[in-house]
Design a protein around this motif. Sequence first.
Motif, mmCIF file in Angstrom:
data_model
loop_
_atom_site.group_PDB
_atom_site.id
_atom_site.type_symbol
_atom_site.label_atom_id
_atom_site.label_comp_id
_atom_site.label_asym_id
_atom_site.label_seq_id
_atom_site.Cartn_x
_atom_site.Cartn_y
_atom_site.Cartn_z
ATOM 1 N N THR A 198 -3.296 3.961 -2.526
ATOM 2 C CA THR A 198 -3.413 2.923 -3.551
ATOM 3 C C THR A 198 -2.867 1.618 -2.977
ATOM 4 O OG1 THR A 198 -3.208 4.517 -5.355
ATOM 5 C CG2 THR A 198 -2.764 2.206 -5.876
ATOM 6 N N GLY A 207 -13.477 6.426 -4.091
ATOM 7 C CA GLY A 207 -12.483 5.481 -4.563
ATOM 8 C C GLY A 207 -13.056 4.509 -5.569
ATOM 9 N N SER A 259 -7.981 2.160 -5.084
ATOM 10 C CA SER A 259 -7.375 3.476 -4.937
ATOM 11 C C SER A 259 -8.451 4.452 -4.490
ATOM 12 C CB SER A 259 -6.759 3.940 -6.264
ATOM 13 O OG SER A 259 -6.051 5.150 -6.102
ATOM 14 N N ARG A 265 0.853 -1.195 0.000
ATOM 15 C CA ARG A 265 0.000 0.000 0.000
ATOM 16 C C ARG A 265 0.890 1.246 0.000
ATOM 17 N NH1 ARG A 265 -3.578 -1.106 4.119
ATOM 18 N NH2 ARG A 265 -2.096 -0.422 5.700
ATOM 19 N N TRP A 318 -4.063 10.428 -0.641
ATOM 20 C CA TRP A 318 -4.318 9.477 -1.721
ATOM 21 C C TRP A 318 -3.719 8.141 -1.312
ATOM 22 C CZ3 TRP A 318 -1.215 9.258 -6.913
ATOM 23 C CH2 TRP A 318 -1.795 8.296 -7.757
#
Length: 793
Positions: free
Chosen positions: A367, A414, A396, A354, A365
């Motif tokens: 992902t 997301g 994400s 991650r 942010w």
Amino acid sequence: MFVRSPIGAVAIATSVGLSASLHAQPANQPEALPQIQITSKRPVRHRLVRRSIAPAQAVRVAAPATAPAPAPSPAVTPATAQAGVPGVRNAPGQTVTTIPTAQFLNTPQFEIGDLLQYSPGVSVKQGNGPRDEGISIRGSNARNGFGIRNIVMEEDGFPVTQPDGLSRSDLIDPHAYSGFDVYRGPSSAMFGNYATGGAINFHTWTGAQIDGFQYGMEGGSFGYLNNYVDVGRKIGPLEYSLFASDVRGDGFIGNSVFDTQTVNFLGSYAFTPDDLVTLKVVNNFTGTELPIRLSLTQFEENPFQKGCATAATAAPGCATVSLDANGFSSPTVPNTAGQAGLGRHDRRTITGVRWEHDFDNDTTWRTQFVFDDKDINQPTGATSAVGDSPAYNIMSDLTHRSSLFGLGLTSSAGVFYNTERLSNFTYDVAPGGNATLGALSSFYNGGQHENYGARAREELKFNDSWTGVVGADIERTQISTVNTIYSFPSGVPTPAYFPIDTQYLNHAEEAGLIYRPTNAWQFRGRVATGYGTPNISQLTVTPAGVSGDNTQLKTQTNLGYDLGADWTPNKTTKISVTGFYEFFTNEQVTQSPGAGLMSYTFNAPASQHRGVEAAVDWRPEPGWQLTAAYTYIDEFYTDYLEQLSAGVFTSTFNRDGNKIPGVSPNELLTRVAYDQPTGSWKGVGGFIEYQFKDGYFIDNANLVKVPAFGLINLNAHYIIDLKQNELKSATLFFEVRNVFNKTYVASANDITDSLNSTTGAENPGSVLATTGTGSIYAGVPRTFVGGFKLAFR
């Protein structure tokens, strides 16, 4: 195998309301509950302490500590109180029970159900293996034959539920975790497909928490032995923790020897103050013999399957499976579990990474990518499932904190995509022992189960007393493969092909509200929806318990309402109550057609679930603690016609108003504990626990009922603090489980009602109690377990 293990099922002291801490209170004061807080400062933007999800005021109902003289934490705490805990998701208005495992340092920990049952609304039953458990939230998984469904499970925010909705608890050694969060009620707006019952997120011990090296060992009756280690450090921007364990046992039921190893790693590195990368690795191997589930009559005659070496010499009550003599067709011969060599040999490997980036103090942010491989070899009955199913999960999202008309606003949105390769080869198990494989009876290989979609949430803080949230998601699911089924006319394998290509489009919404008028009171309300599509195993098993076409299954959905209140009248008392009412459409119900056959699933058009969860935590004097939790669940069909056939007869029965099988309506769990808080005996303590589980029906006609039971469990322990030495602390404990050696049902799968093939009448419960095989595992008899844990710098 421990069916409701000697480490686990009996010691259940549930409560709602308090997080654990190991700091002592002054000797002349009762142990205090801090004031409930709903507001919190925005966390400092620093990657070494910042959580992976943006802060919010979540309703978080935490369980009490049981370490010596603990200082309890708030029952309902803001999410920012868990700064540094990976993967915590905020759910204002939803009942989220946070259980810190520091409260279990003085007890054995064999399976995760030992800990999860400290959350009201959670129930467990033994699955197919030593640590395989059927975990239910408000009865969500009570009707499933194995594993965990209708709940989404995560570790440190990384999914451990595969895209087809199946989770297994084999890979979970409770010693690896610092705590976990139980999200109760429909949760698909936050967690997506299969979260109709809720979700669970486990937190492994971080490097900072371990800060050195820990070694533990526990063992006891029936050859049980667990050796485990924890290593962890936090060095500047780097933090890591590594857990490993080896668990073995002989089991207390015939043919249940097991051997399982687990490795669990969590590491993170802050490349900059704004960029954090986290790595997660889990690897587990489970090797276990597997007994055959029993009918109620067999359970009463021979609950622990003694004297069952072979079918020819079997004692009364021994269960058998019918195996094709030539490995592919009739005639059949009976085999006991040990004679056939039934068991499981599975490997599970999960690797996730991650990346989190802060654009500024208010915008994050995230992902995440996860690879999850499940490789199984499961001769569990008359057939054996073999297959390797790799899965990929990517998501994400963006979280932003701002204001709206001067009010605090947290927004997030997301996208996500996950897919699993569908691979399963089903072989007949042939006589001869050692799970000899016969002919290939069916297979699918090369298709996929695919989910993708988007979700969004808005959380608004109106003032110091009111906080609200709305959220929604939309998700498309596609299941495509070709199921190939073999028949054997004249002994020649002849394939038949059944293409499967189904698509489902689902959406879920939720709205929650928290109201806190004073420090003593907090009220919460929520309305939410959930959904769960069929999975490939449900689509390819017929009501006869064999491979075939079951593609008429529909998505199950539910609409749930929650209302709850938390009252802390003083610093030593906490009372929590939550009521819920859920309406299901096309509920998926799984039941067994008989021993050795595969469980199948059908849709009940309409049903209702309702109940109350209540808990008390009272600490009247230093060292003393009383905890109690009561769960009431009432689940019943409101629209379901069941069709049964036998011989030339076919009849339809109206099950409206009948109880949904597999759900205990009443569960009570309580503990009285004392830990010496000061003086030369500081750290010495013990407790007595009582668990009650009410009887419940295991068939749709409500003709067969599993009896209720009550169990008592005793513990003594000593925690030694050695802060000035290289050895930081030592913990010693000893427990007696099921003190009065009660014989009870620890797990019962639902069975199928039937007709009399001569008269066409529905068979009574006395007949089903004998013919309804493939259902019951007995619980652990009186068991002695002891152990220690050493923590080094």
